[in-house]
Design a protein around this motif. Structure first.
Motif, PDB file in Angstrom:
ATOM      1  N   TRP A  24      -0.486  37.925  14.474  1.00  0.00           N
ATOM      2  CA  TRP A  24      -1.735  37.424  15.055  1.00  0.00           C
ATOM      3  C   TRP A  24      -2.016  36.029  14.524  1.00  0.00           C
ATOM      4  O   TRP A  24      -1.838  35.738  13.345  1.00  0.00           O
ATOM      5  CB  TRP A  24      -2.893  38.349  14.697  1.00  0.00           C
ATOM      6  N   TRP A  25      -2.464  35.154  15.403  1.00  0.00           N
ATOM      7  CA  TRP A  25      -2.838  33.790  15.074  1.00  0.00           C
ATOM      8  C   TRP A  25      -4.306  33.573  15.401  1.00  0.00           C
ATOM      9  O   TRP A  25      -4.874  34.262  16.245  1.00  0.00           O
ATOM     10  CB  TRP A  25      -2.007  32.801  15.892  1.00  0.00           C
ATOM     11  N   VAL A  26      -4.926  32.602  14.729  1.00  0.00           N
ATOM     12  CA  VAL A  26      -6.308  32.221  15.016  1.00  0.00           C
ATOM     13  C   VAL A  26      -6.323  30.785  15.515  1.00  0.00           C
ATOM     14  O   VAL A  26      -5.463  29.974  15.149  1.00  0.00           O
ATOM     15  CB  VAL A  26      -7.226  32.362  13.778  1.00  0.00           C
ATOM     16  N   GLN A  27      -7.286  30.494  16.354  1.00  0.00           N
ATOM     17  CA  GLN A  27      -7.493  29.136  16.852  1.00  0.00           C
ATOM     18  C   GLN A  27      -8.977  28.851  16.802  1.00  0.00           C
ATOM     19  O   GLN A  27      -9.798  29.672  17.205  1.00  0.00           O
ATOM     20  CB  GLN A  27      -6.991  29.001  18.281  1.00  0.00           C
ATOM     21  N   TYR A  28      -9.330  27.676  16.289  1.00  0.00           N
ATOM     22  CA  TYR A  28     -10.734  27.264  16.221  1.00  0.00           C
ATOM     23  C   TYR A  28     -10.783  25.749  16.208  1.00  0.00           C
ATOM     24  O   TYR A  28      -9.743  25.088  16.182  1.00  0.00           O
ATOM     25  CB  TYR A  28     -11.414  27.851  14.972  1.00  0.00           C
ATOM     26  N   TYR A  29     -11.971  25.188  16.242  1.00  0.00           N
ATOM     27  CA  TYR A  29     -12.136  23.745  16.216  1.00  0.00           C
ATOM     28  C   TYR A  29     -12.807  23.333  14.920  1.00  0.00           C
ATOM     29  O   TYR A  29     -13.755  23.974  14.471  1.00  0.00           O
ATOM     30  CB  TYR A  29     -12.979  23.262  17.402  1.00  0.00           C
ATOM     31  N   GLN A  30     -12.270  22.269  14.320  1.00  0.00           N
ATOM     32  CA  GLN A  30     -12.823  21.723  13.091  1.00  0.00           C
ATOM     33  C   GLN A  30     -12.919  20.220  13.252  1.00  0.00           C
ATOM     34  O   GLN A  30     -11.913  19.553  13.511  1.00  0.00           O
ATOM     35  CB  GLN A  30     -11.907  22.074  11.916  1.00  0.00           C
ATOM     36  N   ARG A  31     -14.119  19.689  13.152  1.00  0.00           N
ATOM     37  CA  ARG A  31     -14.362  18.250  13.307  1.00  0.00           C
ATOM     38  C   ARG A  31     -13.793  17.713  14.618  1.00  0.00           C
ATOM     39  O   ARG A  31     -13.177  16.660  14.671  1.00  0.00           O
ATOM     40  CB  ARG A  31     -13.789  17.493  12.118  1.00  0.00           C
ATOM     41  N   GLY A  32     -13.940  18.518  15.678  1.00  0.00           N
ATOM     42  CA  GLY A  32     -13.511  18.101  17.000  1.00  0.00           C
ATOM     43  C   GLY A  32     -12.026  18.268  17.284  1.00  0.00           C
ATOM     44  O   GLY A  32     -11.562  17.925  18.358  1.00  0.00           O
ATOM     45  N   ARG A  33     -11.282  18.775  16.329  1.00  0.00           N
ATOM     46  CA  ARG A  33      -9.841  18.971  16.516  1.00  0.00           C
ATOM     47  C   ARG A  33      -9.509  20.451  16.556  1.00  0.00           C
ATOM     48  O   ARG A  33     -10.047  21.253  15.794  1.00  0.00           O
ATOM     49  CB  ARG A  33      -9.072  18.355  15.350  1.00  0.00           C
ATOM     50  N   GLN A  34      -8.564  20.774  17.421  1.00  0.00           N
ATOM     51  CA  GLN A  34      -8.116  22.152  17.534  1.00  0.00           C
ATOM     52  C   GLN A  34      -7.221  22.483  16.336  1.00  0.00           C
ATOM     53  O   GLN A  34      -6.339  21.709  15.974  1.00  0.00           O
ATOM     54  CB  GLN A  34      -7.327  22.335  18.821  1.00  0.00           C
ATOM     55  N   VAL A  35      -7.472  23.650  15.727  1.00  0.00           N
ATOM     56  CA  VAL A  35      -6.667  24.118  14.600  1.00  0.00           C
ATOM     57  C   VAL A  35      -6.121  25.487  14.957  1.00  0.00           C
ATOM     58  O   VAL A  35      -6.863  26.361  15.407  1.00  0.00           O
ATOM     59  CB  VAL A  35      -7.518  24.228  13.308  1.00  0.00           C
TER      60      VAL A  35
END
Length: 69
Positions: A24-35
């Motif tokens: 499983w992977w996670v994806q989120y946004y940090q300071r406007g960038r996709q992580v």
């Protein structure tokens, strides 16, 4: 809240979970960038906890800045 207002206010949602193979992977946004980050686990609950932790860190500004490849 009406549809689309989240983007107008600069929010990108609450992240997401996805699988690559068995992991499983996670994806989120940090300071406007996709992580995107691997949970390193085949258990969805582990990935959910990681995502919640990263979302809190990103919102508080305490998340480590990940280097781009």
């Amino acid at each position: 809240m009406t549809k689309g207002t989240g983007y107008a206010q600069g929010r990108h949602g609450r992240g997401r979970l996805f699988r690559r193979g068995r992991v499983w992977w996670v994806q989120y946004y940090q300071r406007g960038r996709q992580v995107r980050e691997s949970s390193g686990s085949d258990k969805k609950a582990v990935a959910e906890k990681l995502l919640m932790r990263r979302l809190v860190e990103a919102e508080d500004g305490t998340a480590p800045i990940r280097a781009r490849r």
